[in-house]
Structures are given as C-alpha cells and as structure tokens.
Design an enzyme around this catalytic site. Structure first.
Site, short mmCIF file in Angstrom:
data_model
loop_
_atom_site.label_atom_id
_atom_site.label_comp_id
_atom_site.label_asym_id
_atom_site.label_seq_id
_atom_site.Cartn_x
_atom_site.Cartn_y
_atom_site.Cartn_z
N THR A 14 0.81 -1.22 0.00
CA THR A 14 0.00 0.00 0.00
C THR A 14 0.84 1.27 0.00
O THR A 14 0.48 2.26 -0.63
CB THR A 14 -0.89 0.02 1.27
OG1 THR A 14 -1.68 -1.15 1.27
CG2 THR A 14 -1.80 1.22 1.30
N ASP A 58 1.50 -6.51 -4.57
CA ASP A 58 0.72 -6.56 -3.33
C ASP A 58 1.30 -7.76 -2.58
O ASP A 58 1.53 -8.81 -3.17
CB ASP A 58 -0.76 -6.81 -3.69
CG ASP A 58 -1.66 -6.78 -2.47
OD1 ASP A 58 -2.59 -5.96 -2.45
OD2 ASP A 58 -1.45 -7.60 -1.54
N SER A 59 1.52 -7.62 -1.29
CA SER A 59 2.26 -8.69 -0.59
C SER A 59 1.47 -9.99 -0.49
O SER A 59 2.02 -11.01 -0.10
CB SER A 59 2.72 -8.22 0.79
OG SER A 59 1.67 -8.22 1.70
N SER A 60 0.20 -9.98 -0.85
CA SER A 60 -0.54 -11.24 -0.90
C SER A 60 0.00 -12.14 -2.01
O SER A 60 -0.25 -13.34 -2.02
CB SER A 60 -2.03 -10.98 -1.13
OG SER A 60 -2.49 -10.14 -0.12
N ASP A 91 0.24 -7.23 4.67
CA ASP A 91 -0.50 -8.49 4.77
C ASP A 91 0.38 -9.70 5.10
O ASP A 91 0.01 -10.53 5.91
CB ASP A 91 -1.27 -8.77 3.46
CG ASP A 91 -2.45 -7.83 3.28
OD1 ASP A 91 -2.78 -7.11 4.24
OD2 ASP A 91 -3.03 -7.80 2.18
N THR A 166 2.94 -10.56 14.35
CA THR A 166 1.76 -11.06 13.64
C THR A 166 0.92 -9.85 13.25
O THR A 166 0.81 -8.91 14.04
CB THR A 166 0.90 -11.93 14.59
OG1 THR A 166 1.70 -13.00 15.05
CG2 THR A 166 -0.32 -12.50 13.90
N THR A 277 0.56 -22.92 19.14
CA THR A 277 -0.75 -22.52 19.66
C THR A 277 -1.47 -21.54 18.73
O THR A 277 -0.83 -20.71 18.08
CB THR A 277 -0.65 -21.90 21.08
OG1 THR A 277 -1.95 -21.42 21.45
CG2 THR A 277 0.33 -20.74 21.15
N GLN A 278 -2.80 -21.64 18.71
CA GLN A 278 -3.61 -20.68 17.94
C GLN A 278 -3.66 -19.32 18.63
O GLN A 278 -4.05 -18.33 18.02
CB GLN A 278 -5.06 -21.19 17.85
CG GLN A 278 -5.21 -22.47 17.10
CD GLN A 278 -6.67 -22.93 17.03
OE1 GLN A 278 -7.58 -22.24 17.44
NE2 GLN A 278 -6.85 -24.12 16.49
N CYS A 279 -3.31 -19.28 19.92
CA CYS A 279 -3.35 -18.00 20.65
C CYS A 279 -2.25 -17.08 20.14
O CYS A 279 -1.18 -17.54 19.76
CB CYS A 279 -3.11 -18.22 22.14
SG CYS A 279 -4.33 -19.29 22.90
N1 ASP Z 1 -2.66 -5.58 0.49
C1 ASP Z 1 -1.56 -4.76 0.90
C2 ASP Z 1 -0.30 -5.60 0.85
O1 ASP Z 1 -0.06 -6.36 1.73
C3 ASP Z 1 -1.78 -4.20 2.25
C4 ASP Z 1 -0.65 -3.34 2.75
O2 ASP Z 1 0.23 -2.94 2.04
O3 ASP Z 1 -0.61 -3.03 3.94
O4 ASP Z 1 0.45 -5.47 -0.08
#
Ligand code: ASP
Length: 341
Positions: A14, A58-60, A91, A166, A277-279
């Site tokens: 972003t 985009d980091s996804s 992300d 996280t 752990t999920q926590c």
């Molecule tokens: N979708 C964006 C990414 O991870 C969100 C961000 O940049 O914070 O690339």
C-alpha cells in the site's frame, strides 16, 4: 564524520500504491516517482539509495522466490550499505520478516521491514512516519557499529523483532503485535532503544545468505468439529515434509483415537509435525493437560511460543538446509534468531 548509507528496497504494498482510475482499487506504482514527493527524506542525516522490484507486488502475491530476491539484493549491497529498509505490504510482512531472519546468516546490520495502511500520497497517511523512522533506526550507530543487528519490523511507533510479529488488524495504524517479545525500539519525542531486548551483537562471523527454501509444508488449524477426512487429505498431500499444527491454548488437541493414530502414522513416514498454539500470545506446554499428553508421547515438535509465521518459514528454511531427520526436532526447538524462548 562519514554519513551512513541506507538502502531502501521497495517490493510493493500500500505504501507505494495509487488508486486505479477506473475500478478504484489500490495497485502498485513506480516507487521512484513517489519518493520524489517526499522532500523530508533530504533532511535525514544519512545517504539513501533505493532499489525497486521490477514489478512491485501486493504482498498477498509474495512467494519464496521473492524472499530470495530480497535476500539477494541485501547480499549484493551488504558491504556498501550500513542498513536496509524493506518496504513491503503489511498483509504478509510477518512471514517475510521471519523468512529473511533465517536466510540472512550472521547478520550484523539492520534490516527493517515497514509499510503502511494508507498510501504515501494520502493526506492522512501513516507511511511517512513509518518510512522516516525506519530509516533513522536503520542508521543508528554506536562506536561505529550498527545498534540493531537483526531483522526488525517497524510500524506505528514501535520496532519489533520481525520473527515475533503477527498482523492483528486490517484497519488500525497499529497493525502488528508481538505478544511474546517486547518492542526493541519505541519512537516518541526520542527514539528509545531497549538494549536488553536486542539480539546479541555478532562476533566477526562472515555474513552469508541461504537461498534454498523448501515449500513442501502446510498449516492446519484445529477447530471443534474437525474431521478425520480433512486430516487425512492434508497428511496425504504429495511430497508434504512438514506440518504446523495449530492447536488450542497451551498446545492442546482432542484426545480422539483416530487423530492420534493418523498423526502417529504420518510421523512414522517421516513427516515433521510442530505444535503451535492458535493463541497470539503465550506458549505451548506439552503435558500440562491430558489433551496434550498424547502429542508429547508422539514426539511432536514443541513450537513453544513461536508464531505460526515464524514456524512455517523456519520449516522451509530447515528443510532447505538438509537437516538430518534425527536432529530436526532438536534444531527446531532451539531458538536460532530469537524467534522462540
Ligand atoms: N494488500 C496490501 C499488501 O499487503 C496491504 C498493505 O500494504 O498493507 O500489499
């Protein structure tokens, strides 16, 4: 006095995005052009160079090849630069910071991941503070040596150890948490460095980069109602070598005999299974409850207080390093980069 040299590595996210004219969606943009719009950078007391991914993402969309790209850029500028700031989408930033923490062996310089929730061109952006303070932190020196000698993640006034973080919020500027390790630096009127929480300073060991990662790994999160077919299909994934099992609370799982039997068979066949752990905070304590005693007997790897992000990337790194199956459990249970107790 010689100015410190900082390298900005723009991968996307972003921070450097602009709104698509037609759809209104945010997409990556040429960062060099955007940098020109931040005159504040000129006032910093260090020299800044920048490199950008050819196609910022985009980091996804990040994958292990991108981690190798980031590591290779750091490798080829390691001698010429005193610190590195990696601009990255939030992300998957915790995954990338964790992966890089393992890949960069004997790191004695700062590598600071940062990004933002709003683009740098937005009036209310959080990008400028994140970027400027990350550069200042990367430039911190004491007696000619870098103050931070590890991979950190800076967001909203706090520098954390990267592999302890996280992403906890998709909206707030304070997007990250590090519940099992305190911040390394806090930014207020002054930059407050907490020396006691930093990684120990490196002896003169040669820096090098490990570029072999094995992504034959999986994450499986338990939930009430979780059934045997699902477990079977994950465990029978072709070439699967390691699994992060996200259990409840202090590392607990149902005591159903089919679950234990399936895990036992998979371990016998050579699968490495880590109990995490999920926590978001706290630690796995195998054997504390009846519901984790069986897992302990199976010799499942104890993930202690590691995050899922740090666990999955540690598996990729250890599998890529050809660790023998005999020592795999012991090495995983050892803190390599301050990622666990
Ligand atoms: N979708 C964006 C990414 O991870 C969100 C961000 O940049 O914070 O690339």
């Amino acid at each position: 006095m010689k100015k410190t040299n900082i390298l900005l590595i723009y991968t996307g996210g972003t921070i450097g995005m602009v709104k698509d004219y037609d759809s209104g969606a945010l997409k990556a943009f040429n960062f060099k052009k955007l940098l020109k719009n931040i005159p504040e950078l000129e006032q910093l007391d260090c020299h800044i160079d920048s490199v950008s991914f050819k196609n910022p993402i985009d980091s996804s969309n990040i994958n292990t090849d991108h981690w190798i790209d980031i590591a290779s850029i750091i490798e080829s500028h390691y001698e010429s630069h005193d610190g590195f700031v990696v601009l990255h989408g939030s992300d998957t930033m915790s995954y990338s910071a964790s992966a890089l923490s393992y890949m960069l062996e004997n790191l004695a310089k700062p590598v600071i991941f940062t990004g933002s929730q709003l683009p740098i061109g937005d009036l209310r952006t959080d990008a400028k503070e994140n970027l400027i303070t990350s550069i200042q932190i990367a430039a911190l020196q004491k007696k000619g040596k870098a103050v931070i000698q590890e991979v950190g993640l800076y967001f909203e006034y706090k520098l954390y150890r990267g592999n302890r973080t996280t992403k906890i919020n998709a909206e707030h500027f304070e997007a990250f948490a590090s519940l099992n390790h305190p911040p390394l630096v806090e930014s207020g009127v002054h930059l407050k460095v907490y020396d006691e929480y930093l990684a120990p300073k490196k002896r003169k060991r040669k820096f090098f980069v490990r570029k072999s990662l094995d992504n034959n790994v999986a994450i499986l999160k338990l939930f009430p109602g979780f059934n045997q077919n699902l477990l079977k299909s994950v465990l029978e994934t072709p070439n699967l070598k390691a699994l992060v099992l996200e259990t409840y609370g202090a590392g607990n799982a149902p005591t159903e005999s089919w679950l234990i039997a399936e895990l036992k068979t998979a371990i016998k066949k050579g699968l490495h299974i880590v109990n995490v752990t999920q926590c978001s905070g706290g630690s796995v304590i195998m054997g504390q409850y009846e519901t984790s005693e069986q897992l302990q007997k199976l010799q499942i790897i104890n993930g202690k207080d590691i995050t899922t992000e740090a666990a999955i990337t540690k598996l990729m790194y250890l599998l890529g390093s050809n660790i023998s199956s005999k020592t795999f459990k012991t090495i995983f249970e050892t803190s390599l980069r301050g990622e666990m107790q």
